[in-house]
Design an enzyme around this catalytic site. Structure first.
Site, PDB file in Angstrom:
ATOM      1  N   GLY A  29     -52.604 -60.397  10.579  1.00 26.00           N
ATOM      2  CA  GLY A  29     -53.103 -59.036  10.368  1.00 26.00           C
ATOM      3  C   GLY A  29     -52.680 -58.080  11.473  1.00 26.00           C
ATOM      4  N   GLU A  65     -22.707 -47.523   9.515  1.00 21.88           N
ATOM      5  CA  GLU A  65     -21.553 -48.194  10.150  1.00 21.88           C
ATOM      6  C   GLU A  65     -20.948 -49.210   9.184  1.00 21.88           C
ATOM      7  OE1 GLU A  65     -20.217 -47.552  13.036  1.00 21.88           O
ATOM      8  OE2 GLU A  65     -21.763 -46.536  14.195  1.00 21.88           O
TER       9      GLU A  65
END
Lengths: 709, 709
Positions: A423, A446
């Site tokens: 969590g 790229e």
């Protein structure tokens, strides 16, 4: 209306995180500092220390506390301030290019001047004439003009050939007319363009006498230098909110027949004669491929940093976060002076090791391949300078695939690490959320990670065909890795994997032979599908992607083994890293097992023993987990993580960060009167009877503990 | 200082998105509306229409325009307002539970009252006495008190047994003393607790006379109903920023010896005698497992929605976004009245199909399994009411694994869809970024996706051992799917996959046999490893996870085939869906090929033909891609996506949304004077010469186009 504060006297349930981390560090079989010294050179470490000092003492750049709490408005404003401050520090300390890269790494936030330094200035440097450099580069170096790099268009991503923006030469006035004919011609995504840049490198189709000569490079002033207002004919702005990168003003720009002077076209290679309008073609440009290799080697090293950073946070926290007990192996520890059975740190669970330790291994794999690429880049540059281009094709092909592979695994690793934190990984305080958001585009820009692999595989198929046709030069057979492993494969038809027992899977030569055979077999099949079965390239794209990935995994394994087993470093370090190298090879192979089973090189029985060896090697690496991430030497300033700090004070930091949440500045939330009170108070007749009856029992008296309505 | 506006006369380069989508819709082999009618019942569609009408006409709830542009401060404030408005609409229109779920689905933003409705009230409903319901539930239904559900603690996530908060009964005063002994005992992550709730369901260890009786459920008032200030002894606040869920005030709470009345403990099952302090144990609680099945069936249906929504955006946009040309198959289209060769929509590239079409298939797979789980839930409830618990174990085990499997693939699908949208997927305007951020916790909560699989596999191993021991009841052999396929496997040792040609992979029975054999073999191996080789459970965890996944993939394939091939729906719909079912089975199997090759059930030659059949079935599904996502019938109001809108006006929407970016409200960015001007103006001596020289060439005169310094 007092701010929310945690009770100061409470501390976390024991054992304390700091003690757990200390225990992990004692368990390691090697000295983390010795490994640090092996992977970084001394200059790099000294530079890091020195620049970290400057940043953490700077009143503006030392402060990252707002990053998880503010919306884009505040974050962008702070980013402008940081950009200015960084520009001042660069000039004050005369930082080199490498120094600036280190500062950017540590500061860890892309800002509005990013493309100015990484694309605008290098483009002029590389493609401008001396006159153009004097005109544009010199003021840019002093930040008197700020540039960006405008290539991508709204309707045209990676495909430069599809660009719509035109630059039409007008011989009479000696100017180019920049024009955006459609909405999709709008430049889009341009970092620093939205609100910052005064100038832009613009890629536009050069048109002379009605003839389209394709994309060329122009430097264009876009904003008034006194007022910062857009110049006439220009529509420019920010493209709006993104998944990450809030601190960069990615922008758009449209040109409505804007005239720019003849000197705007970068003229080192191709030019237009000012008077006649005659066009002079650029020379053949093999050299630029060399540069691309360098850029991609850096991306691989950056992937190492990303993987290592994600693993640092998740592994430290997983040594502290404890849950349940492993009945077969209960954890004992001295807590408050007494030896007790304590909850099991989640890193002791095999599933957690299986999720996280391969990420550490991937980080080291990227390290050794990044270093090898740098070496090969320099070797290739030296050869090219002597007219020898024999290394280039292989190097370029591999570097394309490696960019795709390493950024893909790096993105996945951040998210896997975040999720492995349970969590709390979802809290921005984990340091993994914004990190993921900002790194993510690397998989797209790229060179898109799927498109790129076509270059790699095209080269490999061509190489295979040349070998079959006996057309490979003698020299390549000596030096070219791809030629060698494909030739080996063709020279040993029907070869089989030599593994007999589980332990044989720890033999590096055996592992390498499996990776080599795998790629060569896949290449052979693909050539057959295309050349004999006439399958189209489009139908082959899935396989094309897989072949590139397989080739690059082989390169990674090969470089890793070479970096570890052929080195003369400290025996303990070497032994620990050896297990990490095996872990990389084994877990990668396990994922890709279908390939080597399909080829028949590995038998089902061998595959079963491989899975067991994966578990064995995980157990060997487990005690070194924290030391292996410590060795990457990331300062807490960089990590900016409550879960991953080097001291293990996880819960103290989480509660401190919660106190900083703006919603906690008042005990009653702003908006209560407008939105909640009307609902809650509608029933006062009701709750005044029932709830007071209840609460008075527990010692609360509503009338005395609260103000009147 | 005028706001940034795009030139109104520009339109996107042709072909237009709307035309491309229309063309896709014409190509489909079936009627999308007929498929919509097959997957939803008429009542559900009518409800959707009616509630959509209410929401889109509401002055507050119709407006989602701020969502991508605002920080948490504004978003939380708007969420409070929306929560109030939704509460009013629920009461005004007397919406049923199902109506509210539909409204939540369409509004698509978790708010501060979420847990009030989904956990606080149901807990009291299920565990409270009539007196407690009157006291707490009735005012809660009228929103006169707002509740939350406080179980998780800072140091204790999924492990309820590790909770530290205590409720010690004091017989003298008839009260419980709630206490948080450490910092890690702080309740943490509690939705709606941070700034909203007046009451909380609190899970605390019940202690009576020094005896720890484990976690029990209490309803506790935490804030003053008149002033909203926290009550004495309580520290409560928001836990701070998260990766998503900005609109929920997840909170923490610490109790410093807070006394609460006897009636606070939910007493329908276990109770404490007020006067004596005697504890009455709860009855055996098999019934609550039934409820868990229902919750998880809903999670599977929700996974369907998530997958379908992600696919809707990515597939529509991939039909519009065009790039390059497929030389072997160039796309022709009528643009502005002329037939032209146009750029290829990226969905025509095989790699894009391979990335996206399996997501559509997964969505439909979740649909049929969710429906089947609902049916089985009701069947099981009916049996349990008659004291027959024979269905429960299998259903509970499968539902655990299915929650894990379907949420894992749904999370991956959102991100894959986002990335498949190229650069623009990274814009929040894509509708996929915040969607991902908000959905992500599903993989962690309601049972961690790794932990849960242990329940599934434990059951399967136990079943295998019972069958081997001849201890399976006759009835189970008739009705229990797991018993059947494991028994079949054991009854047919050495069976092999019957595939001879590529086309045989389209036979549903053949595919099912491979999935069945795969799981049974894995179970057999695991039992051998544990019972014969004495491997520990911890060492087996990786395999345990794989077995659960394999079992649930089998269930998904089985339900999908049953839903399609055994149905009597419209032939064209059935034919199209049949291909989708095959696609799900084939792409799932291709991913997991190593398993069936390792077992020897599938040969390398068969594996090669399977890969080719995957490509063939992708080609058959391709023309139906847009119709298949249209059939899910998601309104644009829900999607909130510039890329995925049903009309295809992608680029127009992107530019409209960019105009709304707050940074574009002024042409010169706020902060320019402080941060940029000092740098740029420092060099005025310089640029006044150079740049004016340049700009004057292109017709700009700085002195006249700008104000004086």
């Amino acid at each position: 209306m007092t701010p929310v504060r945690f009770p100061a006297h409470l501390k976390p349930h024991g054992p304390q995180g700091s003690d757990l981390l200390a225990q992990e560090r004692q368990r390691a079989t090697f000295d983390a500092k010795a490994l640090t010294a092996k992977i970084y050179d001394q200059g790099e470490l000294a530079k890091k220390k020195q620049i970290l000092q400057v940043l953490t003492n700077d009143p503006i750049l030392s402060d990252k506390s707002h990053r998880y709490f503010c919306g884009r408005d505040v974050r962008f404003s702070k980013a402008m301030q940081a950009a200015q401050r960084m520009a001042e520090l660069i000039q004050k300390h005369k930082w080199t290019h490498e120094d600036v890269l280190m500062a950017d790494l540590l500061f860890d936030e892309a800002g509005p001047f990013r493309l100015h330094r990484t694309m605008f200035m290098p483009t002029i440097e590389g493609q401008g004439t001396d006159e153009q450099k004097k005109l544009f580069l010199e003021p840019a170096q002093r930040y008197e003009i700020i540039g960006c790099y405008a290539q991508t268009e709204l309707g045209h991503g990676s495909n430069v050939r599809g660009l719509e923006t035109t630059a039409t030469y007008d011989r009479l006035t000696g100017t180019f007319i920049l024009h955006s004919p459609t909405l999709t011609a709008s430049k889009w995504w341009i970092g620093g363009l939205g609100k910052t840049a005064t100038h832009a490198v613009v890629m536009a189709r050069l048109v002379i006498n009605g003839k389209d000569l394709g994309p060329h490079t122009f430097v264009v002033q876009i904003r008034d230098l006194k007022t910062h207002e857009p110049l006439p004919g220009i529509t420019v702005g920010d493209i709006g909110p993104k998944f990450g990168f809030s601190t960069v003003d990615n922008g758009f720009i449209l040109f409505d027949k804007v005239r720019i002077p003849h000197i705007s076209m970068m003229a080192r290679f191709s030019k237009v004669d000012k008077a006649t309008g005659d066009y002079i073609k650029p020379p053949n440009d093999k050299l630029s491929y060399g540069t691309m290799v360098f850029v991609r080697a850096n991306i691989v090293i950056e992937s190492r940093n990303i993987l290592a950073r994600a693993a640092t946070v998740a592994i430290r926290y997983s040594s502290i976060r404890s849950q349940g007990a492993d009945a077969a192996n209960p954890k004992k520890m001295v807590v408050d002076g007494v030896t007790k059975i304590v909850e099991t740190p989640v890193l002791d669970y095999m599933m957690q090791q299986y999720r996280l330790l391969p990420i550490v291994a991937q980080a080291y794999a990227c390290h050794f391949t990044g270093k090898a690429m740098h070496r090969k880049y320099y070797e290739n540059q030296a050869r090219m300078a002597q007219g020898d281009f024999s290394f280039l094709a292989d190097l370029h092909a591999s570097s394309s695939g490696l960019k795709s592979l390493t950024t893909t695994i790096a993105v996945a690793a951040i998210e896997e690490s975040r999720r492995a934190c349970g969590g709390h990984g979802y809290l921005l305080a984990s340091g993994l959320g914004q990190f993921y958001q900002d790194y993510l585009p690397k998989a797209t820009w790229e060179g898109d990670n799927y498109l790129l692999t076509q270059q790699t595989t095209r080269y490999l198929l061509k190489t295979y065909r040349s070998i079959r046709a006996g057309k490979v030069p003698e020299k390549d057979q000596q030096t070219n890795f791809s030629v060698q492993y494909i030739s080996d494969y063709l020279g040993n038809p029907g070869a089989k994997c030599s593994v007999a027992t589980e332990a044989d899977w720890t033999n590096p030569e055996t592992l390498l032979s499996v990776f080599k055979n795998r790629v060569a077999y896949m290449i052979e099949q693909a050539v057959h599908d295309i050349d004999i079965d006439n399958r189209t390239w489009n139908d082959m794209l899935v396989e094309v992607y897989r072949i590139s990935r397989a080739h690059c995994q082989l390169i990674m394994v090969s470089n890793f083994f070479q970096g570890v087993f052929s080195s003369d470093s400290d025996g303990l370090v070497r032994h620990a890293l050896g297990d990490v190298a095996l872990l990389y090879a084994l877990t990668t192979l396990e994922q890709e097992l279908a390939d080597v089973l399909t080829s028949g090189f590995v038998t089902p029985a061998q595959a079963s023993t491989l899975k067991k060896q994966v578990i064995s090697v995980l157990k060997r690496v487990r005690p070194n987990a924290v030391a292996l991430v410590d060795a990457f030497d990331f300062p807490d300033y960089l990590l900016n993580s409550a879960l991953g700090s080097s001291d293990g004070y996880v819960y103290e930091r989480l509660t401190q960060m919660a106190e900083q949440e703006p919603l906690n500045h008042t005990s009653v939330v702003h908006g209560y009167d407008d939105f909640y009170r009307p609902l809650i108070h509608a029933g006062q007749g009701n709750w005044q009877v029932d709830i007071r009856g209840v609460t008075s029992l527990c010692g609360y008296d509503i009338d005395s503990s609260s103000s009147k309505l």
